[in-house]
Design an enzyme around this catalytic site. Structure first.
Site, PDB file in Angstrom:
ATOM      1  N   VAL A  50       0.834  -1.207   0.000  1.00 52.56           N
ATOM      2  CA  VAL A  50       0.000   0.000   0.000  1.00 52.56           C
ATOM      3  C   VAL A  50       0.864   1.251   0.000  1.00 52.56           C
ATOM      4  CG1 VAL A  50      -1.752   1.323   1.274  1.00 52.56           C
ATOM      5  CG2 VAL A  50      -1.928  -1.173   1.138  1.00 52.56           C
ATOM      6  N   CYS A  51       1.968   1.219   0.723  1.00 57.02           N
ATOM      7  CA  CYS A  51       2.816   2.414   0.880  1.00 57.02           C
ATOM      8  C   CYS A  51       3.242   3.042  -0.446  1.00 57.02           C
ATOM      9  CB  CYS A  51       4.032   2.091   1.742  1.00 57.02           C
ATOM     10  SG  CYS A  51       3.594   1.641   3.450  1.00 57.02           S
ATOM     11  N   PRO A  52       3.729   2.254  -1.427  1.00 58.49           N
ATOM     12  CA  PRO A  52       4.144   2.905  -2.682  1.00 58.49           C
ATOM     13  C   PRO A  52       2.998   3.558  -3.430  1.00 58.49           C
ATOM     14  CG  PRO A  52       4.307   0.515  -2.859  1.00 58.49           C
ATOM     15  CD  PRO A  52       4.096   0.825  -1.418  1.00 58.49           C
ATOM     16  N   GLU A  54       0.600   5.269  -2.122  1.00 62.94           N
ATOM     17  CA  GLU A  54       0.468   6.595  -1.530  1.00 62.94           C
ATOM     18  C   GLU A  54       1.655   7.479  -1.896  1.00 62.94           C
ATOM     19  OE1 GLU A  54      -2.087   6.444   2.445  1.00 62.94           O
ATOM     20  OE2 GLU A  54      -0.082   5.625   2.712  1.00 62.94           O
ATOM     21  N   ILE A  55       2.845   6.925  -1.803  1.00 65.99           N
ATOM     22  CA  ILE A  55       4.055   7.698  -2.080  1.00 65.99           C
ATOM     23  C   ILE A  55       4.035   8.225  -3.513  1.00 65.99           C
ATOM     24  CG2 ILE A  55       6.554   7.483  -2.361  1.00 65.99           C
ATOM     25  CD1 ILE A  55       6.435   5.541   0.088  1.00 65.99           C
TER      26      ILE A  55
END
Length: 209
Positions: A50-52, A54-55
């Site tokens: 999920v983090c990438p 958003e990034i």
């Protein structure tokens, strides 16, 4: 824990990766005070799923933030070396190559703790000494900070829940509109729509453009 809303943003000095390639050792938040608005966001871990999303979502809108004089800063509890390695990997292979805004290392957990987004906790066990309960990583916290260094908006999501970048832009527009006009922004307000004027008593008097 008391809320940080309307309080001075806790400053920090830490290692960070700039422009996707340069590691610096003394990156501070306060270098932007008096000059820029700040969007400070925390994410749990490098090399996750999920983090990438958003990034990259913040990176894709970086021009929209630039024209609003907003500095984006990302933070996780990984090391600066981990950030750097992830930044060298192409998107199609699970990396975040091409991200240019600063990504800060909070490997000692103090930034996340001071902003109230650190998951897990410490307990003192008589036999084992200090012990962590749960993984000490950051929740998905987002903080909008005005040019005076005051926190004006806070959003904290649990790990599975990604954030809406468009909503972050809408909130920045709301902050800046209020600063310029003194008028407050009702529910679902967007830039260009009608805002509202409040009397000294805090009661809304009328709609205005």
């Amino acid at each position: 824990m008391k809320t940080l809303i309307s309080k001075k943003a806790p400053n920090f000095t830490s290692s960070a990766v700039l422009n996707g390639k340069d590691i610096v050792q003394n990156f501070t938040l306060e270098q932007f005070f008096g000059r820029k608005y700040i969007l400070l966001f925390f994410y749990p871990k490098d090399f996750t799923f999920v983090c990438p999303t958003e990034i990259y979502a913040f990176q894709e809108k970086i021009k929209d933030f630039d024209i609003r004089n907003v500095q984006i800063i990302a933070v996780s509890t990984d090391t600066e070396q981990s950030h750097w390695a992830w930044l060298q990997i192409p998107k199609e292979k699970g990396g975040i190559y091409g991200v240019t805004y600063p990504i800060v290392s909070d490997s000692n957990k103090t930034i996340s703790y001071n902003y109230g987004v650190l998951s897990g906790d410490w307990i003192c066990n008589q036999n084992e000494g200090l012990k962590a309960t749960g993984e000490l990583i950051a929740y998905r916290g987002l903080f909008l900070i005005d040019k005076e260094g005051i926190i004006r908006h806070i959003l904290i999501n649990d790990f599975p829940l990604g954030r809406n970048v468009h909503e972050a832009i809408r909130m920045i527009d709301s902050i800046q509109h209020y600063e310029i006009s003194g008028e407050v922004c009702p529910a679902n307000w967007n830039k260009g729509k009608k805002s509202m004027k409040a009397s000294n008593s805090g009661i809304i008097d009328y709609f205005s453009s």
